[in-house]
Design a protein around this motif. Structure first.
Motif, PDB file in Angstrom:
ATOM      1  N   UNK A   1       0.737  -1.032   0.001  1.00 16.18           N
ATOM      2  CA  UNK A   1       0.053  -0.147  -0.010  1.00 16.18           C
ATOM      3  C   UNK A   1       0.915   1.226   0.002  1.00 16.18           C
ATOM      4  N   UNK A   2       1.966   1.356   0.688  1.00 14.85           N
ATOM      5  CA  UNK A   2       2.925   2.405   1.030  1.00 14.85           C
ATOM      6  C   UNK A   2       3.442   2.678  -0.418  1.00 14.85           C
ATOM      7  N   UNK A   3       3.916   1.551  -1.061  1.00 10.19           N
ATOM      8  CA  UNK A   3       4.730   1.864  -2.391  1.00 10.19           C
ATOM      9  C   UNK A   3       3.753   2.202  -3.397  1.00 10.19           C
ATOM     10  N   UNK A   4       2.777   1.496  -3.291  1.00 12.32           N
ATOM     11  CA  UNK A   4       1.695   2.018  -4.520  1.00 12.32           C
ATOM     12  C   UNK A   4       1.449   3.493  -3.935  1.00 12.32           C
ATOM     13  N   UNK A   5       1.156   4.092  -3.042  1.00  8.49           N
ATOM     14  CA  UNK A   5       0.772   5.349  -2.896  1.00  8.49           C
ATOM     15  C   UNK A   5       1.900   6.239  -3.282  1.00  8.49           C
ATOM     16  N   UNK A   6       3.265   6.021  -2.703  1.00  5.73           N
ATOM     17  CA  UNK A   6       4.300   6.737  -3.304  1.00  5.73           C
ATOM     18  C   UNK A   6       4.387   6.880  -4.717  1.00  5.73           C
ATOM     19  N   UNK A   7       4.336   5.771  -5.251  1.00 11.07           N
ATOM     20  CA  UNK A   7       4.420   5.811  -6.965  1.00 11.07           C
ATOM     21  C   UNK A   7       3.167   6.583  -7.646  1.00 11.07           C
ATOM     22  N   UNK A   8       2.199   6.595  -6.939  1.00 13.18           N
ATOM     23  CA  UNK A   8       1.061   7.330  -7.540  1.00 13.18           C
ATOM     24  C   UNK A   8       1.084   8.908  -7.277  1.00 13.18           C
ATOM     25  N   UNK A   9       1.817   9.247  -6.010  1.00 18.82           N
ATOM     26  CA  UNK A   9       1.899  10.721  -5.620  1.00 18.82           C
ATOM     27  C   UNK A   9       3.075  11.305  -6.343  1.00 18.82           C
ATOM     28  N   UNK A  10       4.169  10.508  -6.802  1.00 20.94           N
ATOM     29  CA  UNK A  10       5.158  11.126  -7.202  1.00 20.94           C
ATOM     30  C   UNK A  10       5.139  11.274  -8.873  1.00 20.94           C
ATOM     31  N   UNK A  11       4.859  10.091  -9.581  1.00 20.64           N
ATOM     32  CA  UNK A  11       4.800   9.821 -10.809  1.00 20.64           C
ATOM     33  C   UNK A  11       3.595   9.590 -11.481  1.00 20.64           C
ATOM     34  N   UNK A  12       2.754   9.157 -10.851  1.00 22.99           N
ATOM     35  CA  UNK A  12       1.290   9.081 -11.235  1.00 22.99           C
ATOM     36  C   UNK A  12       1.057   7.439 -11.603  1.00 22.99           C
ATOM     37  N   UNK A  13       0.172   7.102 -12.215  1.00 26.70           N
ATOM     38  CA  UNK A  13      -0.474   5.828 -12.533  1.00 26.70           C
ATOM     39  C   UNK A  13      -0.022   5.153 -13.575  1.00 26.70           C
ATOM     40  N   UNK A  14       0.520   5.865 -14.736  1.00 27.73           N
ATOM     41  CA  UNK A  14       0.957   5.437 -15.866  1.00 27.73           C
ATOM     42  C   UNK A  14       2.247   4.922 -16.063  1.00 27.73           C
ATOM     43  N   UNK A  15       2.996   4.872 -14.679  1.00 23.92           N
ATOM     44  CA  UNK A  15       4.249   4.243 -14.846  1.00 23.92           C
ATOM     45  C   UNK A  15       4.708   2.687 -14.068  1.00 23.92           C
ATOM     46  N   UNK A  16       5.438   2.225 -14.472  1.00 28.10           N
ATOM     47  CA  UNK A  16       5.743   0.782 -13.822  1.00 28.10           C
ATOM     48  C   UNK A  16       6.609   1.188 -12.716  1.00 28.10           C
ATOM     49  N   UNK A  17       6.145   0.786 -11.419  1.00 22.27           N
ATOM     50  CA  UNK A  17       7.050   0.859 -10.211  1.00 22.27           C
ATOM     51  C   UNK A  17       8.551   0.391 -10.205  1.00 22.27           C
ATOM     52  N   UNK A  18       8.517  -0.682 -10.931  1.00 20.17           N
ATOM     53  CA  UNK A  18       9.760  -1.522 -10.890  1.00 20.17           C
ATOM     54  C   UNK A  18      10.856  -0.585 -11.781  1.00 20.17           C
ATOM     55  N   UNK A  19      10.340   0.141 -12.688  1.00 19.45           N
ATOM     56  CA  UNK A  19      11.485   0.584 -13.637  1.00 19.45           C
ATOM     57  C   UNK A  19      11.705   2.058 -13.173  1.00 19.45           C
ATOM     58  N   UNK A  20      10.938   3.000 -12.099  1.00 16.18           N
ATOM     59  CA  UNK A  20      11.309   3.976 -11.828  1.00 16.18           C
ATOM     60  C   UNK A  20      11.614   4.333 -10.316  1.00 16.18           C
ATOM     61  N   UNK A  21      11.977   3.172  -9.693  1.00 11.41           N
ATOM     62  CA  UNK A  21      11.995   3.164  -8.172  1.00 11.41           C
ATOM     63  C   UNK A  21      13.069   3.951  -7.805  1.00 11.41           C
ATOM     64  N   UNK A  22      14.309   4.339  -8.651  1.00 11.59           N
ATOM     65  CA  UNK A  22      15.317   5.239  -8.216  1.00 11.59           C
ATOM     66  C   UNK A  22      14.720   6.736  -7.883  1.00 11.59           C
ATOM     67  N   UNK A  23      13.791   6.960  -8.911  1.00  6.42           N
ATOM     68  CA  UNK A  23      13.061   8.239  -8.805  1.00  6.42           C
ATOM     69  C   UNK A  23      12.224   8.476  -7.808  1.00  6.42           C
ATOM     70  N   UNK A  24      11.411   7.346  -7.275  1.00  5.37           N
ATOM     71  CA  UNK A  24      10.585   7.198  -6.191  1.00  5.37           C
ATOM     72  C   UNK A  24      11.493   7.656  -5.012  1.00  5.37           C
ATOM     73  N   UNK A  25      12.398   6.998  -4.765  1.00  2.07           N
ATOM     74  CA  UNK A  25      13.366   7.051  -3.529  1.00  2.07           C
ATOM     75  C   UNK A  25      13.762   8.842  -3.479  1.00  2.07           C
ATOM     76  N   UNK A  26      13.915   9.359  -4.343  1.00  2.09           N
ATOM     77  CA  UNK A  26      14.225  10.541  -4.566  1.00  2.09           C
ATOM     78  C   UNK A  26      12.991  11.451  -3.963  1.00  2.09           C
ATOM     79  N   UNK A  27      11.974  11.237  -4.415  1.00  3.11           N
ATOM     80  CA  UNK A  27      10.647  12.005  -4.052  1.00  3.11           C
ATOM     81  C   UNK A  27      10.495  11.869  -2.609  1.00  3.11           C
ATOM     82  N   UNK A  28      10.767  10.453  -1.977  1.00  4.04           N
ATOM     83  CA  UNK A  28      10.506  10.080  -0.640  1.00  4.04           C
ATOM     84  C   UNK A  28      11.567  10.810   0.116  1.00  4.04           C
TER      85      UNK A  28
END
Length: 243
Positions: free
Chosen positions: A141-168
Motif C-alpha cells: 500500500x505504501x509503495x503504491x501510494x508513493x508511486x502514485x503521488x510521485x509519478x502517477x499511475x501510468x508508470x511501472x514502479x519497478x522501472x522508476x524506483x530510483x526516482x521514487x526514492x528521490x521523491x521520498x
C-alpha cells in the motif's frame, strides 16, 4: 511550492478528469484542516464552524475521510491548550478562557462522535466491501501510494524506483526541516513541531494505516485512489523539502 507540486501531479490530473469523489474529498479535507489551523491559531469560532462543516462535507463525500479525523483531534490537542493570543502573550501566561475550554470540549466531542459514526458506517458496509477485493500488505500500500503521488499511475514502479526514492527523500527532508524550524504562530514552538508532524506525517499515514487495519478483517483497498485524500499532506511535505 506545495500548490505547484499538486498542480503538476500526474496522479491528481488523472483523477481530476473523472466525475468522481476522489479529488473533491481531497479539496474538502485540505480546506477543513486549513480552517481548523486558523481556528486554533486565532481562537476564532467562525473558522471552527467552517472546519466542522467542511469535515462533515468531506465525510459525506467519501466515508474514508473518517480515517483522517483522528489527525484533526490530534491537531487540536497539540495547539489549542497551549495557544495564547497576542494580548495574552504580552500580559503573561493565563489559563484558557472558559469559552475557549468549552469550544475545545465541544470540538473534541464532535470529532469523537464523527469518528464513532464513521466506524459504525464502515462496520455496516463490511459485508459488501469485501466483494471482488483481496488483502494487500501494508508495504505494498505504501509503495503504491508513493508511486502514485510521485509519478502517477501510468508508470511501472519497478522501472522508476530510483526516482521514487528521490521523491521520498525530499518529502522526508521537508518533515525534518519543519521539525527543526516550525512555522511562526501564536502557539509554542514545541506544540507547532508536533502539529507539523500531524499535518505532514499523521495526515499521510492515518488513512493508509486505517485501511490496512480494516483489511485484516475485510479487504477494502482497491488501488491508490483510496488514499488520494491524503495527497495534500504529501505535497506539503514535498514543498517544504524543496524549499
Amino acid at each position: 511550492l506545495a500548490a505547484l507540486c499538486g498542480a503538476l501531479s500526474p496522479f491528481l490530473l488523472w483523477y481530476a478528469q473523472e466525475a468522481r469523489m476522489y479529488t473533491m474529498v481531497a479539496v474538502l479535507g485540505l480546506a477543513a484542516f486549513y480552517a481548523l489551523w486558523r481556528a486554533l491559531d486565532e481562537h476564532r469560532w467562525t473558522w471552527g464552524l467552517a472546519a466542522a462543516l467542511l469535515a462533515i462535507a468531506a465525510v459525506g463525500t467519501q466515508y474514508l475521510f473518517g480515517l483522517v479525523l483522528p489527525c484533526a483531534l490530534a491537531l487540536a490537542i497539540c495547539l489549542w491548550p497551549r495557544t495564547l493570543s497576542a494580548e495574552t502573550a504580552r500580559a503573561g501566561p493565563r489559563p484558557l478562557r472558559r469559552r475557549h475550554r468549552l469550544a475545545l470540549a465541544l470540538g473534541i466531542s464532535a470529532l469523537l462522535l464523527a469518528i464513532a459514526a464513521t466506524v459504525a458506517v464502515v462496520v455496516r458496509l463490511l459485508p459488501t466491501l469485501a466483494t471482488g477485493r483481496q488483502y494487500i500488505p501494508l508495504p505494498e500500500m505504501v509503495a503504491d501510494a508513493l508511486n502514485a503521488y510521485s509519478l502517477g499511475l501510468s508508470v511501472e514502479r519497478a522501472q522508476v524506483w530510483p526516482l521514487l526514492l528521490v521523491f521520498a527523500a525530499v518529502y522526508l527532508f521537508g518533515v525534518v526541516s519543519l521539525w527543526r524550524r516550525p512555522p511562526v504562530a501564536s502557539a509554542s514552538p514545541g506544540a507547532l513541531r508536533w502539529a507539523g508532524l500531524v499535518m505532514t506525517v499523521g495526515y499521510v499515514l492515518a488513512p493508509i494505516l486505517g485501511m490496512w487495519a480494516l483489511s485484516l478483517f475485510v479487504p477494502i483497498y482497491m488501488g491508490s485512489r483510496y488514499v488520494l485524500l491524503r495527497s495534500p499532506a504529501f505535497y506539503l511535505g514535498l514543498g517544504l523539502g524543496l524549499e
